[in-house]
Design a protein around this motif. Structure first.
Motif, PDB file in Angstrom:
ATOM      1  N   GLY A 117       0.860  -1.180  -0.041  1.00 57.01           N
ATOM      2  CA  GLY A 117       0.091   0.067  -0.027  1.00 57.01           C
ATOM      3  C   GLY A 117       1.180   1.443  -0.001  1.00 57.01           C
ATOM      4  N   TYR A 118       0.139   2.398  -0.165  1.00 58.04           N
ATOM      5  CA  TYR A 118       1.073   3.517  -0.109  1.00 58.04           C
ATOM      6  C   TYR A 118       0.054   4.673   0.154  1.00 58.04           C
ATOM      7  N   GLU A 119       0.519   5.915   0.059  1.00 56.20           N
ATOM      8  CA  GLU A 119      -0.137   7.223   0.670  1.00 56.20           C
ATOM      9  C   GLU A 119       0.283   8.234  -0.400  1.00 56.20           C
ATOM     10  N   ILE A 131      -4.758   7.178   1.978  1.00 54.52           N
ATOM     11  CA  ILE A 131      -3.746   5.835   1.841  1.00 54.52           C
ATOM     12  C   ILE A 131      -4.606   4.828   0.775  1.00 54.52           C
ATOM     13  N   LYS A 133      -5.206   1.222  -0.282  1.00 55.02           N
ATOM     14  CA  LYS A 133      -5.232  -0.182   0.286  1.00 55.02           C
ATOM     15  C   LYS A 133      -4.916  -1.129  -0.991  1.00 55.02           C
ATOM     16  N   THR A 153       6.601   0.602  -4.948  1.00 56.38           N
ATOM     17  CA  THR A 153       6.160  -0.557  -3.970  1.00 56.38           C
ATOM     18  C   THR A 153       6.427  -1.824  -4.401  1.00 56.38           C
ATOM     19  N   ASP A 193      -0.756  -5.101   2.693  1.00 55.10           N
ATOM     20  CA  ASP A 193      -1.882  -4.235   2.767  1.00 55.10           C
ATOM     21  C   ASP A 193      -1.279  -3.025   3.899  1.00 55.10           C
ATOM     22  N   GLU A 194      -0.028  -2.539   3.720  1.00 54.53           N
ATOM     23  CA  GLU A 194       0.337  -1.495   4.798  1.00 54.53           C
ATOM     24  C   GLU A 194       1.080  -0.351   4.025  1.00 54.53           C
ATOM     25  N   ASN A 195       0.709   0.665   4.592  1.00 49.19           N
ATOM     26  CA  ASN A 195       1.316   2.013   3.981  1.00 49.19           C
ATOM     27  C   ASN A 195       2.801   2.245   4.252  1.00 49.19           C
TER      28      ASN A 195
END
Length: 248
Positions: A117-119, A131, A133, A153, A193-195
């Motif tokens: 994931g990203y922001e 963010i 998901k 990513t 699924d982590e930013n």
């Protein structure tokens, strides 16, 4: 070299951002990496900024001719010594645990191709609180209308995915085209699924131009997916809905 990660960064006139980008890599808790920065004939001070870093893991390569991000990434792939390939854009930033968490996730799932994931961030690199998901897994058919895989990513295992598949084509959105080619070859993408990445959106970026974004996704359906017009329209509509949801 079994654990070495080769991080490939195409650089073109990124003097305002590249320092932060490099620092985010050098602060990684996972330290077995090489950072390959391929300068695509920058006309600003990008090269000087890169050369100011005194770390043997930082490698600068200057090409002889400006050819764009796809060629710079491919040159980085040619130079890469690591088993694992990570891509990073010159204006994005990583969380300090990005590589470690992604390596652990890849091994846990025995995966060849993973992403996180990203922001979204503003031009100064400040997170905007939006963010994105990502799904646990994604197949080729799902990826046709869900372009959630973001370049900065991605982590790829070269022992499983050939360099021929990782090599990017000369087409707009060459990164998305590459993910499609990998998935079309039968691989499954695994999403953590982590930013862990800040995706800086600058006003002159290709992805910031909405009309260009619409055209390039259509071209991908035609040139990479080789879809019928009916199938392309179907996936295009689904893509548009999901793209809007990611940005609101």
């Amino acid at each position: 070299m079994e654990e070495l990660v080769s991080i490939i960064v195409p650089v073109y006139n990124a003097e305002n951002y590249i320092k932060e980008t490099i620092e985010s890599v050098l602060s990684q808790t996972f330290e077995d990496f090489e950072l390959i920065l391929v300068d695509d004939i920058s006309t600003d001070n990008s090269v000087a900024v890169i050369e100011s870093f005194n770390d043997k893991r930082v490698r600068l390569h200057k090409v002889d001719k400006n050819q764009g991000a796809y060629a710079a990434r491919n040159k980085g792939l040619e130079l890469a010594k690591g088993r694992y390939i990570a891509f990073l854009d010159a204006d994005d930033k990583w969380d300090k645990e990005k590589l470690q968490k992604e390596m652990d996730f890849m091994k846990k799932n025995d995966a060849a191709f993973v992403f996180t994931g990203y922001e979204f961030a503003d031009s100064k690199g400040n997170g905007l609180g939006k963010i994105v998901k990502v799904p646990k897994t994604i197949t080729y058919k799902q990826a046709l209308h869900n372009t959630t895989i973001f370049t900065s990513t991605v982590l790829i295992d070269r022992d499983k995915v050939s360099d021929d598949l990782i090599t990017m084509p000369n087409i707009k959105s060459e990164d998305t085209a590459t993910w499609w080619n990998i998935l079309k070859a039968g691989f499954i993408g695994y999403g953590l699924d982590e930013n862990l990445v800040m995706y800086r959106r600058t006003g002159n970026s290709l992805s910031a131009n909405k009309f260009v974004a619409l055209k390039r996704i259509w071209d991908l359906y035609m040139q990479i997916g080789h879809l019928s017009v009916f199938s392309a329209c179907y996936h295009f509509c689904l893509w548009a809905i999901l793209a809007v949801k990611r940005r609101i």
